[in-house]
Write an enzyme that holds these catalytic residues in place. Structure first.
Site, PDB file in Angstrom:
ATOM      1  N   LYS A  78       1.285  -1.766   0.112  1.00 44.65           N
ATOM      2  CA  LYS A  78      -0.008   0.268   0.068  1.00 44.65           C
ATOM      3  C   LYS A  78       0.926   0.860   0.085  1.00 44.65           C
ATOM      4  O   LYS A  78       1.822   1.209   0.995  1.00 44.65           O
ATOM      5  CB  LYS A  78      -0.882   0.587   1.706  1.00 44.65           C
ATOM      6  CG  LYS A  78      -2.323   0.623   1.343  1.00 44.65           C
ATOM      7  CD  LYS A  78      -2.795  -0.014   0.481  1.00 44.65           C
ATOM      8  CE  LYS A  78      -4.076   0.527   0.084  1.00 44.65           C
ATOM      9  NZ  LYS A  78      -5.403   0.194  -0.065  1.00 44.65           N
ATOM     10  N   GLY A 176     -26.986   0.466   0.644  1.00 43.07           N
ATOM     11  CA  GLY A 176     -26.230   1.201   0.387  1.00 43.07           C
ATOM     12  C   GLY A 176     -25.961   0.806  -1.092  1.00 43.07           C
ATOM     13  O   GLY A 176     -26.013   0.043  -1.194  1.00 43.07           O
ATOM     14  N   VAL A 177     -26.618   1.400  -2.116  1.00 43.55           N
ATOM     15  CA  VAL A 177     -27.261   1.245  -3.346  1.00 43.55           C
ATOM     16  C   VAL A 177     -25.879   2.090  -4.503  1.00 43.55           C
ATOM     17  O   VAL A 177     -27.065   2.820  -5.128  1.00 43.55           O
ATOM     18  CB  VAL A 177     -28.827   0.404  -3.355  1.00 43.55           C
ATOM     19  CG1 VAL A 177     -28.936  -0.451  -3.201  1.00 43.55           C
ATOM     20  CG2 VAL A 177     -29.485   2.160  -3.239  1.00 43.55           C
ATOM     21  N   GLY A 178     -24.894   2.233  -4.059  1.00 46.31           N
ATOM     22  CA  GLY A 178     -24.100   2.572  -4.732  1.00 46.31           C
ATOM     23  C   GLY A 178     -23.854   1.824  -6.460  1.00 46.31           C
ATOM     24  O   GLY A 178     -24.390   1.127  -6.999  1.00 46.31           O
ATOM     25  N   ASN A 179     -22.321   2.330  -6.473  1.00 46.42           N
ATOM     26  CA  ASN A 179     -21.559   1.378  -7.883  1.00 46.42           C
ATOM     27  C   ASN A 179     -22.055  -0.241  -7.302  1.00 46.42           C
ATOM     28  O   ASN A 179     -22.681  -0.805  -7.737  1.00 46.42           O
ATOM     29  CB  ASN A 179     -19.940   2.034  -7.953  1.00 46.42           C
ATOM     30  CG  ASN A 179     -20.033   3.359  -8.464  1.00 46.42           C
ATOM     31  OD1 ASN A 179     -20.858   3.442  -8.785  1.00 46.42           O
ATOM     32  ND2 ASN A 179     -19.215   3.953  -8.107  1.00 46.42           N
ATOM     33  N   VAL A 180     -21.566  -0.540  -6.721  1.00 46.00           N
ATOM     34  CA  VAL A 180     -21.744  -1.689  -5.780  1.00 46.00           C
ATOM     35  C   VAL A 180     -22.428  -2.662  -5.709  1.00 46.00           C
ATOM     36  O   VAL A 180     -23.297  -3.365  -5.881  1.00 46.00           O
ATOM     37  CB  VAL A 180     -20.580  -2.391  -4.834  1.00 46.00           C
ATOM     38  CG1 VAL A 180     -20.996  -3.388  -4.558  1.00 46.00           C
ATOM     39  CG2 VAL A 180     -19.122  -2.616  -5.510  1.00 46.00           C
ATOM     40  N   TYR A 182     -25.669  -0.927  -6.425  1.00 45.93           N
ATOM     41  CA  TYR A 182     -26.987  -1.155  -7.309  1.00 45.93           C
ATOM     42  C   TYR A 182     -26.700  -2.243  -8.245  1.00 45.93           C
ATOM     43  O   TYR A 182     -27.360  -3.362  -8.442  1.00 45.93           O
ATOM     44  CB  TYR A 182     -26.940   0.130  -7.950  1.00 45.93           C
ATOM     45  CG  TYR A 182     -27.697   0.116  -9.646  1.00 45.93           C
ATOM     46  CD1 TYR A 182     -28.889  -0.398  -9.504  1.00 45.93           C
ATOM     47  CD2 TYR A 182     -26.655   0.320 -10.743  1.00 45.93           C
ATOM     48  CE1 TYR A 182     -30.053   0.046 -10.661  1.00 45.93           C
ATOM     49  CE2 TYR A 182     -27.709  -0.074 -11.910  1.00 45.93           C
ATOM     50  CZ  TYR A 182     -29.007   0.065 -11.799  1.00 45.93           C
ATOM     51  OH  TYR A 182     -29.970  -0.123 -12.861  1.00 45.93           O
TER      52      TYR A 182
END
Ligand code: NAD
Length: 354
Positions: A78, A176-180, A182
């Site tokens: 990282k 949470g229905v954001g990028n992932v 949804y």
């Protein structure tokens, strides 16, 4: 410093100060037994050098464990860039200087995106080094593949815990229905699952209502839904002393990073007879995409490897049941078996098949 490295079993740590661009950066390489260390570059404000070092070490170690169980031929690393409190005037120079830092490590570390680093930043990095993955030119979007991996993990959890081979009529509550979230909702709806969703952005839940017939709840009500699977796809730290006793689901399986507020919350879930799919295992689809995409794998090859997370999680759940230990502890043990060659038989699982 060296006891920190010893405690985390970190192989290397590198520092770069570049006065012209005001770059202060750290690269931590945790483990390279499986291949060069891959991990994103976090660019945020830190209150001290120690805080930045600790973050780099902790995140690099996490990447080793994730890569080991994802079966990709990469180790964990990282980078952190310490963003000055008054911001940066010339972001291009900053990331070009960072790219030179990455390049000077000769490929032992491959960088990618993380909080505070954008695709445009990675494009600058790619101008000075080939050791970067996930630029705007790669064409690999990790979110749909992360969702595919979570979908595969939910299938494994449902098969193990509910003894059901199909997701038809399985009730999944997605926070949470954001990028992932949804993309996961779309896969679940296709498989005949029933959906309840929540999001702080009403436009995102409305889309799930019109496209998938989802039911919407607001605030923390999603955590107390009576359902078959709770899929956290928003925030970290949502599994804690307060939320776990209120859960009314037999399975927690979602994409969010750092779902357990503390490691002991894995044990609390286990004692509560709730099957937990460890976050860094089930959400590895994005890492698999960046890792195999860097090696020019085909999309079908990447998808195949992401879908294999179902088998990894089934193995993990069976071992957790057989040993009577929390799935989160078993995940760490399985990763350590691979990283430190504790069982010869585990080594084959990290071989690359594209
Ligand atoms: P995102 O920002 O697109 O989506 C997160 C959603 O959660 C947003 O729509 C946001 O409005 C919503 N949200 C925030 N707080 C909420 C709350 N209190 N209640 C309900 N909804 C809330 O992010 P993403 O890319 O979809 O990632 C989701 C999670 O998965 C994050 O924890 C991320 O670290 C993790 N993750 C993502 C990937 C990836 O490929 N994108 C890979 C691994 C892990």
């Amino acid at each position: 410093m060296f006891d920190k490295l010893e405690r985390a079993r970190l192989e290397e740590i590198h520092f770069r100060h570049d006065p012209d661009s005001r770059l202060n950066a750290i690269i931590a390489i945790h483990n390279t037994r499986l291949g060069p260390a891959l991990g994103g570059c976090r660019c945020i404000h830190y209150t001290s050098d120690d805080q930045a070092v600790d973050d780099a070490i902790r995140l690099a170690r996490g990447m080793s464990y994730k890569a080991a169980l994802a079966g990709v031929p990469q180790g964990g690393g990282k980078a952190v860039i310490m963003l000055p409190a008054d911001g940066v005037e010339d972001r291009k120079s900053l990331y070009q200087a960072f790219g030179r830092f990455v390049h000077d490590l000769g490929g032992r570390y491959i960088t990618a995106a993380d909080s505070g680093t954008t695709l445009a930043d990675l494009d600058e990095v790619s101008g000075v080094t080939p050791y970067v993955s996930g630029t705007s030119r790669d064409g690999f979007n990790p979110s749909p593949l992360t969702a595919l991996g979570v979908f595969a993990g939910i299938k494994a959890a449902v098969r193990h815990k509910l003894r059901r081979n199909s997701l038809k009529d399985i009730h999944v509550a997605i926070q949470g229905v954001g990028n992932v979230g949804y993309a996961l909702a779309a896969l679940l709806a296709d498989a005949g699952a029933r959906l309840t969703v929540s999001d702080t952005d009403p436009a995102k839940t409305a889309r799930c209502v019109s496209e998938f017939g989802a039911t919407v709840v607001t605030g923390d009500d999603i955590l107390t839904q009576e359902c078959d699977v709770l899929a956290p796809c928003g925030l970290g730290g949502i599994l804690n002393d307060i939320s776990i006793p209120q859960l009314r689901c037999p399975i927690v399986a979602g994409a969010a990073n750092n779902q357990l507020q503390k490691p002991e919350h894995g044990a609390l879930l286990h004692q509560s007879d709730i099957l937990y799919a460890p976050d860094y295992v089930i959400n590895a689809g994005g890492l698999i995409t960046v890792s195999l995409g860097y090696m020019n794998a085909s999309m079908p090859g990447i998808q195949q490897r992401v879908l294999a997370l179902e088998t990894t999680l089934l193995t993990l759940f069976e071992r957790s049941q057989a040993e009577g230990s929390p799935s989160s502890d078993i995940a760490d043990q399985m990763a350590e078996d691979i990283l430190y060659q504790r069982h010869f038989g585990q080594r084959a699982s990290a071989k690359l098949v594209i």
